[in-house]
Design an enzyme around this catalytic site. Structure first.
Site, short mmCIF file in Angstrom:
data_model
loop_
_atom_site.label_atom_id
_atom_site.label_comp_id
_atom_site.label_asym_id
_atom_site.label_seq_id
_atom_site.Cartn_x
_atom_site.Cartn_y
_atom_site.Cartn_z
N CYS A 138 0.80 -1.24 0.00
CA CYS A 138 0.00 0.00 0.00
C CYS A 138 0.82 1.28 0.00
O CYS A 138 0.53 2.20 -0.77
CB CYS A 138 -0.93 0.07 1.20
SG CYS A 138 -1.19 -1.43 2.11
N LYS A 177 3.07 1.78 -3.18
CA LYS A 177 2.12 1.84 -4.31
C LYS A 177 1.42 3.19 -4.34
O LYS A 177 1.29 3.81 -5.39
CB LYS A 177 1.10 0.71 -4.18
CG LYS A 177 -0.03 0.78 -5.18
CD LYS A 177 -1.21 -0.05 -4.75
CE LYS A 177 -1.98 0.61 -3.63
NZ LYS A 177 -3.04 -0.27 -3.09
N GLU A 223 -4.36 -1.48 -10.56
CA GLU A 223 -3.66 -0.32 -9.99
C GLU A 223 -2.31 -0.11 -10.68
O GLU A 223 -1.97 1.03 -11.07
CB GLU A 223 -3.45 -0.52 -8.49
CG GLU A 223 -4.72 -0.35 -7.68
CD GLU A 223 -4.54 -0.64 -6.20
OE1 GLU A 223 -5.37 -0.17 -5.41
OE2 GLU A 223 -3.57 -1.34 -5.82
N HIS A 263 -22.05 22.03 -1.85
CA HIS A 263 -22.01 22.43 -3.26
C HIS A 263 -20.92 23.47 -3.51
O HIS A 263 -20.70 24.32 -2.67
CB HIS A 263 -23.38 23.03 -3.64
CG HIS A 263 -23.51 23.38 -5.07
ND1 HIS A 263 -23.64 22.44 -6.07
CD2 HIS A 263 -23.49 24.60 -5.69
CE1 HIS A 263 -23.73 23.05 -7.23
NE2 HIS A 263 -23.64 24.34 -7.03
#
Length: 452
Positions: free
Chosen positions: A48, A51, A182, A435
């Site tokens: 992890c 990567k 990935e 928003h």
């Protein structure tokens, strides 16, 4: 005084093993830990963490074009793999040092060597020394495996990516799981010509069909040559590269080939079966809900149990083990509703059931929207994102949430809290939208697109 050298002996210095050792030691338990490779395990050293740093590096490729569309006069330079790799390895060394110090500062005795089991309370180190413990915790993790075929030894696995001397010009990635996808996206972003073969009908098996379909589409849009229903027959070295024969009749040359075709638990030659410890078909240690094996003094956590192979899950399993064995509080591991992210480009964040899995259980309503996000649409990009909720018709609970978008991993962490708490569709509807954001669509989808 106990008849044993230690109360707990942990085999494996990855995320699960280190956490269990440290937390147990903080409770005054006498703990030892053996690790034959580097501390930090798959996640920190070859998973992890490196990567994700490569994901960050690869994403800068598109920034320059986007910035120009926003009025910035930027020019892209070349990517310097050697410079990046040097910094990457320095960071991994730093993190390994932290793991070692955590153990040392909490009084855990460590052995930088392989340890195997002799009996339910005894481990043997590679130099022949034997140590006894009242409890033994297996946390050896897993490793990538290559299929058996002519020339398989010529290919690399995900472990080798971080050590390449130079990036290849072209690479074939074989597999369709999250690791394959990935790395296809990472290497494509770093300028490698990426081809991906997967024998199945669609990548990311087990995830929501609509979500994985969009990921596959975007990968191809970004320049990855994705061949589905395709596998390889053989590999051989040629003067100009690796010659690959595919099941679809293609024969191509690549500079590098990587297998991402599965992982196996590190249980070989550990002396486990001789103790009466049960292993599953994939070599995993079979355990109950308290992570206890068929041998009462031996427990196992993390990838070696092949339950849910995720770092935070291994850590939670380690914590539950300590609470159960040393806290006098039997704590089963909760593997239900685990949020997770796949760091493709775009990312996928997911929690709960896919539409397909949910509709097999009960009638559901599907709320879904796909659109071009504001930031990239302004720059003329065709990229699309997806927001999707799977809702129980009977209880109105959100059974699954699937997001395909930049930053989906960050979004799903927060959506995961609500869904773990049992939020209904109406709870989502009552929440005011933030928003303008992509994630506001999660709370503004009023009508189902279909029922199933």
């Amino acid at each position: 005084m106990s008849d044993f050298d230690y109360d707990l002996f942990v085999i494996g210095g990855g995320s699960g093993g280190v956490r269990a050792a440290r937390v147990a030691a903080q409770r005054g338990v006498r703990v030892a830990l053996a690790e034959e490779d580097r501390y930090g395990g798959t996640c920190v050293i070859r998973g992890c963490v490196p990567k994700k740093l490569m994901v960050f590096a690869s994403e800068y490729a598109g920034v320059v074009d986007e910035a120009r569309a926003y009025g910035w006069d930027l020019q892209a330079g070349a990517f310097d793999w050697t410079k990046f790799r040097t910094s990457l390895h320095a960071e991994l060394d730093r993190l390994e040092g932290i793991y070692r110090n955590l153990l040392k500062s909490n009084g855990v005795e460590t052995f930088d060597t392989r340890a195997t089991l002799v009996d339910p309370h005894t481990v043997e180190l590679a130099d022949g020394r034997r140590k006894t413990a009242k409890h033994i915790l297996l946390a050896m993790g897993g490793r990538p495996v290559k299929p058996e075929m002519p020339g398989a030894e010529l290919a690399i696995t995900s472990n080798d990516i971080f050590h390449l001397d130079a990036l290849p010009k072209s690479m074939l990635i074989i597999g369709g799981g999250y690791i394959a996808c990935e790395f296809a996206c990472i290497l494509n972003g770093l300028g490698v010509e990426v081809t991906q073969y997967y024998r199945g009908a669609q990548v990311l098996r087990g995830f929501d069909d609509e979500a994985r379909g969009l990921v596959a589409e975007e990968m191809q849009q970004n320049g990855i040559r994705l061949h589905l229903g395709t596998n390889i027959l053989s590999l051989e070295r040629d003067k100009s590269g690796l010659r690959v024969k595919a099941t679809n009749g293609d024969e191509e040359l690549f500079d590098q080939v990587m297998f991402a075709t599965g992982r196996a638990p590190n249980t070989e030659n550990m002396g486990l079966e001789a103790l009466g410890l049960e292993l599953g078909r994939n070599g995993q240690v079979l355990v109950d809900k308290y992570s206890q094996s068929a041998v009462p003094s031996i427990y196992a956590v993390g990838d070696v149990t092949d339950r849910v192979n995720l770092t935070p899950v291994a850590i939670r399993e380690g914590m539950a083990f300590v609470e159960t064995v040393f806290g006098g509080n039997p704590t089963p591991v909760d593997h239900d509703l685990i949020p997770t992210a796949i760091f493709t480009q775009p990312e996928m964040g997911t929690i709960g059931l896919s539409e397909e899995a949910a509709r097999d259980i009960e009638p559901v309503e599907i709320y879904c929207t796909s659109f071009k996000p504001m930031q990239t649409a302004f720059a003329g990009s065709k990229q699309r994102v997806l927001m999707k909720l799977v809702v129980s018709q009977a209880t109105r609970r959100v059974m699954g949430c699937h997001i395909v978008a930049p930053g989906a991993g960050e979004m799903i962490q927060l959506a995961g809290i609500a869904i773990k708490m049992g939020a209904t569709k109406e709870d989502f509807d009552r929440t005011v939208a933030v928003h303008p954001t992509m994630s506001e669509e999660i709370v503004t989808m009023k009508s189902p697109v279909r029922t199933a």
